[in-house]
Design an enzyme around this catalytic site. Structure first.
Site, PDB file in Angstrom:
ATOM      1  N   HIS A 177       0.674  -0.819   0.081  1.00 20.62           N
ATOM      2  CA  HIS A 177      -0.085   0.268   0.095  1.00 20.62           C
ATOM      3  C   HIS A 177       1.004   1.074  -0.028  1.00 20.62           C
ATOM      4  O   HIS A 177       1.877   1.230  -0.021  1.00 20.62           O
ATOM      5  CB  HIS A 177      -1.256   0.155   0.762  1.00 20.62           C
ATOM      6  CG  HIS A 177      -2.436  -1.149   0.390  1.00 20.62           C
ATOM      7  ND1 HIS A 177      -3.370  -1.311   1.963  1.00 20.62           N
ATOM      8  CD2 HIS A 177      -2.090  -2.258   0.016  1.00 20.62           C
ATOM      9  CE1 HIS A 177      -3.916  -2.179   1.389  1.00 20.62           C
ATOM     10  NE2 HIS A 177      -3.283  -3.008   0.715  1.00 20.62           N
ATOM     11  N   GLU A 214       0.754   3.703   1.564  1.00 19.64           N
ATOM     12  CA  GLU A 214       1.427   4.091   3.299  1.00 19.64           C
ATOM     13  C   GLU A 214       2.993   3.660   3.897  1.00 19.64           C
ATOM     14  O   GLU A 214       3.715   3.917   3.825  1.00 19.64           O
ATOM     15  CB  GLU A 214       0.280   3.822   4.331  1.00 19.64           C
ATOM     16  CG  GLU A 214      -0.679   4.727   3.802  1.00 19.64           C
ATOM     17  CD  GLU A 214      -2.250   4.301   3.104  1.00 19.64           C
ATOM     18  OE1 GLU A 214      -1.517   3.964   2.238  1.00 19.64           O
ATOM     19  OE2 GLU A 214      -3.401   3.672   3.391  1.00 19.64           O
ATOM     20  N   CYS A 245      -6.333   2.171   5.877  1.00 25.55           N
ATOM     21  CA  CYS A 245      -6.886   0.678   5.827  1.00 25.55           C
ATOM     22  C   CYS A 245      -6.013   0.646   7.798  1.00 25.55           C
ATOM     23  O   CYS A 245      -5.246   0.747   8.202  1.00 25.55           O
ATOM     24  CB  CYS A 245      -6.090  -0.753   5.044  1.00 25.55           C
ATOM     25  SG  CYS A 245      -4.666  -1.436   5.184  1.00 25.55           S
ATOM     26  N   CYS A 287      -2.636  -0.449   7.475  1.00 26.47           N
ATOM     27  CA  CYS A 287      -1.341   0.869   7.419  1.00 26.47           C
ATOM     28  C   CYS A 287      -1.742   1.321   8.926  1.00 26.47           C
ATOM     29  O   CYS A 287      -0.359   1.497   9.485  1.00 26.47           O
ATOM     30  CB  CYS A 287      -2.312   1.280   6.601  1.00 26.47           C
ATOM     31  SG  CYS A 287      -1.351   0.755   5.060  1.00 26.47           S
TER      32      CYS A 287
END
Length: 169
Positions: free
Chosen positions: A62, A64, A92, A95
């Protein structure tokens, strides 16, 4: 310059979110879910990243997560104290967990994720979870309409493409 003309603040949340949106557009161009992130310290971007789950074939890639790793490398430390993470979509739970462990002061996101967000959308792991060792200040909604529009356009086009592939020619 007239008095009505706004001064461009290169240290504003909107400026840095615009940089995260640039990263999100890179993800979109690569066929990835368009989420981008930048990490800022002392008014300077120290890390940039965009979603690369499909590109890297890695569910943890992701924006992040990739930005956190790059920022840690840039700082030479896993602690991202005095940093701010800007991300186009609410983080999410995966993360958010990594963010808490890396300890940035702030998380600024564009659009919320009511179904799976972990910064107040579905749950809040960043601000108010007593057992965790760190809390981040959260600012939401920065360039939120633009961030949401990019995601909605991506998913609408993906659905249309999938539908056309299923229809007989």
């Amino acid at each position: 310059m007239s008095q009505e003309e706004p001064v461009i603040d290169l240290h504003s949340d909107a400026h840095f979110m615009a940089q995260a949106l640039r990263e999100a557009r890179k993800a979109c161009a690569a066929g990835e879910v368009p989420v981008g992130a930048v990490i800022v310290r002392d008014g300077r971007i120290i890390a940039r990243a965009w979603n690369q789950v499909e590109t890297l074939r890695d569910a943890t890639a992701h924006a992040e997560m990739l930005a956190l790793t790059a920022a840690q490398e840039a700082m030479g430390d896993w602690r991202l104290e005095h940093c701010t993470l800007y991300v186009t979509k609410e983080p999410c739970p995966m993360c958010a967990g990594a963010i808490v462990h890396c300890r940035p002061e702030r998380v600024v996101f564009g659009c919320p994720d009511p179904k799976g967000g972990a910064a107040g959308g579905w749950i809040n792991l960043l601000e108010s979870n007593p057992p965790l060792n760190h809390r981040c200040d959260i600012t939401s909604g920065v360039l939120g309409d633009e961030c949401l529009h990019l995601l909605q356009t991506f998913f609408r086009e993906a659905r249309e493409k999938k539908k056309s592939e299923r229809e007989p020619s």
